[in-house]
Enzyme design. Structure first.
Site, PDB file in Angstrom:
ATOM      1  N   SER A   1      17.304 -10.970   8.855  1.00 48.40           N
ATOM      2  CA  SER A   1      18.635 -11.561   9.024  1.00 48.40           C
ATOM      3  C   SER A   1      19.526 -10.520   9.696  1.00 48.40           C
ATOM      4  O   SER A   1      19.309  -9.314   9.549  1.00 48.40           O
ATOM      5  CB  SER A   1      19.217 -11.985   7.675  1.00 48.40           C
ATOM      6  OG  SER A   1      19.017 -11.006   6.710  1.00 48.40           O
TER       7      SER A   1
ATOM      8  N   GLU B   1      18.722  -5.650  -4.460  1.00 44.58           N
ATOM      9  CA  GLU B   1      18.761  -6.981  -3.856  1.00 44.58           C
ATOM     10  C   GLU B   1      18.659  -8.060  -4.924  1.00 44.58           C
ATOM     11  O   GLU B   1      19.362  -9.051  -4.902  1.00 44.58           O
ATOM     12  CB  GLU B   1      17.638  -7.147  -2.834  1.00 44.58           C
ATOM     13  CG  GLU B   1      17.760  -8.472  -2.099  1.00 44.58           C
ATOM     14  CD  GLU B   1      16.639  -8.700  -1.093  1.00 44.58           C
ATOM     15  OE1 GLU B   1      16.949  -9.175  -0.007  1.00 44.58           O
ATOM     16  OE2 GLU B   1      15.473  -8.412  -1.410  1.00 44.58           O
TER      17      GLU B   1
END
Lengths: 416, 363
Positions: free
Chosen positions: A162, A245
């Site tokens: 991303s 994360e």
């Protein structure tokens, strides 16, 4: 049970509220997920760092605020920004994953060079971990980096990168020691996305948007010193940040906000003379989700309290990613059902509700269930680490690789 | 900031857990469940030594005046051991009702006896949640008429506390004229519920507080049923994990198969946040009464759903053995089934939660 943060924290909370009241109007709106921060967002970020509302515990010499870690103050900041509906600091992968890695394992030069501009939003990073053949089994990655004339020469392909289009830099796992056991042959490199030999292709997902990319490396040259940690230690370097994360994907404030949005939708969405909220079945589902959101919120308070005592999160923490992602998905599913036929409107249609956000969320959140360690990998982790159940028997694995697997098992991940 | 049980509460849990491990093994549970009255004298007296029977009795009446979070911690331990003792009705709801709305005479007579474990008062408030079989008790200002179902801690009760259709509580002596008592047999043989039939029974009305006491009793009962379910669910998960770690098929322990492992992980993942929800609901009962009813609803309905899943999944992990009487796993399965239905199944409770938030008209 004592839910008071204490008087000194009440003072701090008041300070945060004052700040938001005075400066809240300067916050940028609509920071797109994949977008490079706008100049306003960079200004806002700098203001937040100056006041210690983001990058709070990162040392001053590296561009942070330099406060002592204080979990409750961090929590208060998150609570107050969420309550005010004002975007907190930037939350990109550079800040959430690379910065902690550098702080822990980077050289002094690397810390000085990269942390400050990353925190400020001036340098955007993307993550090169997953590959088409290395998802849950991330350590099977094949992108190679051979040494030639003082450079790494990199060839291979990454997926789920991303922000690769907007990124200045990438932190990337590559195989530098092809003959070592699979977890022992990986290195963690950082390099510019302008390096010749990189091609970024948008990866369109089921949502119809390209939230991710595929990134191809062909004979890319990266100087040998652009490595974090030692050669062959990349797996362990990367694992130092995966926890960050997972933590990011389970924010109870975010669930609460989604649920409130669903309540408003059900009160507003007309069915005949009434509204969706008048439908007993839809209402029942809503209250069931509300109870689950409450459970996750209190579970978050328990984790917070445990960490104040210095306890690891235990089972309460292990379940967060699995439960929160599923719950977010279910909230969107109910919103779509509450809209009935209107629920399928998309692509900017006439009569579309909220720019098709609920459908986008419903689809994208399925991606989040799969990414960041699939639901199935999460269940392995819960079973093996939380419940201490036996591991999967391994067949025909060389003994050296077995040892490495035992250290790192379960630290697999899917999407970036 | 300290979210969770205090050191004292953890010590209390440890003491109860050790006592139950000593006095309440499965064989004893089975013995009690197969008898005419489930309650175990041994377990009652052993727990009495820790002092739990008076935990919710105010100190001026010889009790310990403890909190709902304390009671929830105890209920969890009782559920974990499927302990065949009266608790939620006789030792929490009854003293709460008496303390809140009872006359000085009632309090002075009954509360110290409850605290000593010498008196058992059953509590019947099921009709304040849902009317089934046209039950309900009318109060004409003097006498009680009608039927109350699912009085909690029913068998061997010395007296009863019953809600009338207007939401007022009444004290009724066990031998009151015109009172007929019929035990109801449920799946859960470790607990006792029953039906009270009133024909012109003279009781003693508790203070008329517009239903406030009944609401508190309902909240408390729900929190404690949720806590009981939490303990029973915890036990079922542990048993499934243990069994899967021992049972071998196809040359390996079944717990090493992902299909089995994932069943256990799903149970744990859904179960673990329930603990925080139950603790918070109990704390809210003590500290933040404005939200107490809503979180009690959430705790009750959510644990009801999660532990139904846990009960069936744990049974499945045990394979054919889980289905037998011999293994005794069904005692926990049934305890969870009881906890789910009593004082409102999930749908009824969620409807109430919606009404509390103004999302619907009360039917």
């Amino acid at each position: 049970m004592d839910l008071d943060y204490g008087p000194q924290y009440d003072v701090f909370r008041e300070e945060v509220r004052q700040f938001l009241q005075t400066h809240g109007h300067r916050a940028p709106d609509g920071q797109g997920r994949a977008a490079r921060p706008s100049p306003e967002a960079v200004e806002w970020q700098k203001l937040l760092i100056l006041h210690g509302y983001t990058a709070r515990t990162i040392p001053k010499e590296y561009g942070g605020y330099g406060a002592e870690p204080d979990i409750l103050k961090s929590r208060i900041i998150a609570e107050e920004f969420s309550r005010a509906g004002i975007p907190a600091g930037l939350a990109n992968q550079g800040i959430s994953m690379l910065v902690p890695t550098l702080l822990e394992l980077g050289t002094e030069a690397q810390k000085r060079q990269w942390i400050e501009p990353t925190l400020n939003g001036e340098i955007v990073w993307c993550q090169g971990y997953s590959e088409p053949g290395a998802g849950s089994d991330l350590a099977a990655l094949k992108t190679s980096a051979r040494v030639e004339n003082g450079d790494f020469v990199i060839n291979g392909q990454k997926i789920w990168t991303s922000t690769a289009k907007q990124a200045d830099m990438i932190f990337c796992l590559v195989r530098t020691e092809p003959d070592a056991p699979k977890h022992g042959g990986i290195s963690y490199l950082i390099f510019s996305m302008d390096t010749p030999g990189i091609e970024v292709r948008p990866l369109k997902t089921m949502t119809g948007h390209a939230e991710f990319n595929e990134t191809f490396f062909t004979d890319l040259r990266v100087p040998l010193d652009q490595i974090v940690g030692q050669r062959g230690q990349g797996w362990y370097v990367a694992n130092a940040t995966l926890g960050h994360e997972r933590g990011m994907l389970g924010d109870p404030d975010a669930l609460e906000n989604r649920l409130q949005a669903l309540v408003r939708l059900m009160q507003k969405e007309r069915i005949g003379q009434g509204c969706a909220m008048d439908n007993a079945v839809l209402r029942d589902r809503l209250v069931a989700l509300q109870a689950e959101v409450a459970a996750m919120k209190f579970n978050g308070m328990r984790i917070l309290s445990n960490s104040l005592r210095g306890d690891a999160g235990g089972m309460a923490k292990l379940v967060v990613k699995l439960q929160s992602c599923e719950l977010a998905h279910q909230i969107s599913a109910l919103a779509i059902d509450a809209m009935g036929e209107m629920g399928i409107l998309y692509h900017g249609s006439e009569r579309e509700r909220e720019d098709g956000a609920w459908q986008w969320n419903y689809m994208f959140q399925l991606g989040l269930i799969i990414g960041g360690g699939t639901a199935q990998i999460q269940k392995n982790i819960i079973a093996e680490r939380g419940l201490e159940m036996p591991r999967e028997p391994k067949f025909a694995t060389p003994p050296a690789a077995e040892q490495a697997t035992a250290v790192a098992s379960g630290q697999n991940k899917g999407a970036a | 900031m300290d979210f969770g049980l205090s050191q004292d509460q953890e010590m209390l849990c440890d003491a109860i857990s050790r006592t139950l491990a000593d006095t309440c093994p499965l064989d004893h549970v089975r013995e009690c469940a197969e008898g005419s009255v489930p309650f175990s004298d041994n377990v009652r007296s052993a727990l009495g030594e820790i002092g739990i029977w008076g935990m919710m009795v105010p100190e001026q009446h010889d009790g310990l005046g403890m909190t709902m979070l304390d009671a929830a911690a105890v209920a969890e331990q009782l559920g974990y051991a499927v302990a065949p003792v009266p608790f939620i009705g006789a030792h929490v709801l009854a003293p709460l009702a008496l303390a809140q709305g009872g006359s000085e005479e009632l309090k002075a007579h009954w509360l110290p006896r409850i605290a000593k474990g010498e008196a058992q008062i059953a509590v019947a408030i099921a009709e304040t949640v849902e009317i089934r079989d046209r039950a309900g008790v009318d109060f004409d200002g003097a006498k009680l008429d009608g039927t109350a179902l699912f009085a909690l801690d029913f068998l061997e009760a010395d007296a009863f506390l019953v809600a009338d259709t207007a939401g007022r509580m009444h004290f009724v002596a066990g031998d009151a004229a015109g009172l007929e008592k019929v035990a109801l047999k449920t799946i859960d043989r470790t607990r006792s519920v029953g039906e009270l039939r009133f024909s012109g029974v003279a009781g003693e009305a508790l203070a008329d507080d517009g239903g406030a006491t009944v609401r508190r009793l309902r909240d408390a009962g729900r929190v404690l049923l949720a806590a009981d379910s939490l303990g029973a669910g915890q036990a079922m998960i542990e048993k499934a994990v243990d069994y899967a770690g021992q049972r071998e098929q196809f040359g390996r322990v079944i717990g090493s198969f992902q299909a089995v492992k994932h069943m256990c992980a799903e149970m744990a993942a859904r179960h673990e946040p329930c603990r925080s929800l139950v603790w918070y609901a109990a704390h809210a009962f003590d500290a933040t009464p404005d939200e107490a009813s809503l979180v009690a609803c959430h705790a009750k309905s959510h644990t009801g759903e999660v532990h139904r899943f846990v009960a069936r999944t744990s049974t499945e992990v045990h394979g054919g053995m889980g289905f037998t009487d011999l293994l005794g796993l069904h005692f926990w399965f049934k305890r969870i089934g009881f906890d789910r239905q009593v004082l409102g199944g999930p749908e009824a409770v969620r409807a109430e939660a919606a009404a509390l938030q103004g999302w619907t008209q009360v039917a």
